[in-house]
Design a protein around this motif. Sequence first.
Motif, PDB file in Angstrom:
ATOM      1  N   ASN A   1       0.896  -1.110  -0.012  1.00 42.73           N
ATOM      2  CA  ASN A   1      -0.031  -0.027  -0.254  1.00 42.73           C
ATOM      3  C   ASN A   1       0.972   1.428  -0.040  1.00 42.73           C
ATOM      4  O   ASN A   1       0.321   2.428  -0.764  1.00 42.73           O
ATOM      5  CB  ASN A   1      -1.016   0.165   1.279  1.00 42.73           C
ATOM      6  CG  ASN A   1      -2.106  -0.920   0.951  1.00 42.73           C
ATOM      7  OD1 ASN A   1      -2.372  -1.455  -0.016  1.00 42.73           O
ATOM      8  ND2 ASN A   1      -2.721  -1.509   2.238  1.00 42.73           N
ATOM      9  N   ARG A   2       2.065   1.204   0.627  1.00 43.95           N
ATOM     10  CA  ARG A   2       2.849   2.277   0.517  1.00 43.95           C
ATOM     11  C   ARG A   2       3.302   2.699  -0.649  1.00 43.95           C
ATOM     12  O   ARG A   2       3.684   3.952  -1.101  1.00 43.95           O
ATOM     13  CB  ARG A   2       4.169   2.064   1.597  1.00 43.95           C
ATOM     14  CG  ARG A   2       3.900   1.904   2.935  1.00 43.95           C
ATOM     15  CD  ARG A   2       4.361   2.820   4.103  1.00 43.95           C
ATOM     16  NE  ARG A   2       5.027   3.759   3.681  1.00 43.95           N
ATOM     17  CZ  ARG A   2       5.181   4.931   4.225  1.00 43.95           C
ATOM     18  NH1 ARG A   2       4.200   5.329   5.224  1.00 43.95           N
ATOM     19  NH2 ARG A   2       6.239   5.734   4.169  1.00 43.95           N
TER      20      ARG A   2
ATOM     21  N   ARG B   1       1.563   5.743  -2.048  1.00 44.44           N
ATOM     22  CA  ARG B   1       2.052   6.709  -1.402  1.00 44.44           C
ATOM     23  C   ARG B   1       3.228   7.526  -1.562  1.00 44.44           C
ATOM     24  O   ARG B   1       3.658   8.763  -1.805  1.00 44.44           O
ATOM     25  CB  ARG B   1       1.815   6.511   0.178  1.00 44.44           C
ATOM     26  CG  ARG B   1       0.606   6.631   0.707  1.00 44.44           C
ATOM     27  CD  ARG B   1       0.538   6.526   2.272  1.00 44.44           C
ATOM     28  NE  ARG B   1      -0.103   5.312   2.505  1.00 44.44           N
ATOM     29  CZ  ARG B   1       0.203   4.732   3.700  1.00 44.44           C
ATOM     30  NH1 ARG B   1       0.795   4.883   4.634  1.00 44.44           N
ATOM     31  NH2 ARG B   1      -0.836   3.555   3.810  1.00 44.44           N
TER      32      ARG B   1
END
Length: 199
Positions: A67-68, A71
């Motif tokens: 998920n990073r 970002r």
Amino acid sequence: MAERGPRERMVFSAAQLIRRDGVAATGMREVAAHAEAPRGSLQHYFPGGKEQLVNEAVGWAGRYAGNRVARFLAALPEPTPSGLFAEMVRQWTDEYTRAGFAGGCPVAAATVDCAESTESTREAAAAAFAGWTRPVARALADMGVPEERTGALATLMISALEGAILMARAEQDVRALTTVARELGPLLDAAVRAGEGRP
């Protein structure tokens, strides 16, 4: 974001303790205390005991890493493979500079501690690495890396990062991390250039 319930807190706490102390040194009581959860709730939420908790913590860590990626890309003015890798590395150099070298990757810790002895944990670790590799490979494809190279380069990026994390902890220095970012960056960006103009 809603506050984590006791089950989620225990999985998160297990991941944090495993990344610092390894699987063998992480006890169920320590996890409950770290999570500020009643000890009796461990059996309720994790009837499979420590093995189940470890496997879920490893799964959480793989999802977190995957998920990073989005970002990291969002933080870049112009996404490039070298920029993505530099952000992946920076997460660790920032942590080590700010907080010291106590923590590592919980997936790597579980792999080292359990891959030979606990098949379900080995499988959880393999799935976690795959769950991290896929979004990195997708990001590379979106940046113009030819599809046939994205999986291999994502594996190279994660492998280099994991090795550099181990070396940084051993040396108590971020040198290995900054070195892999500097040396791999041009190779990663060259994959985009090589892919330009292909159908």
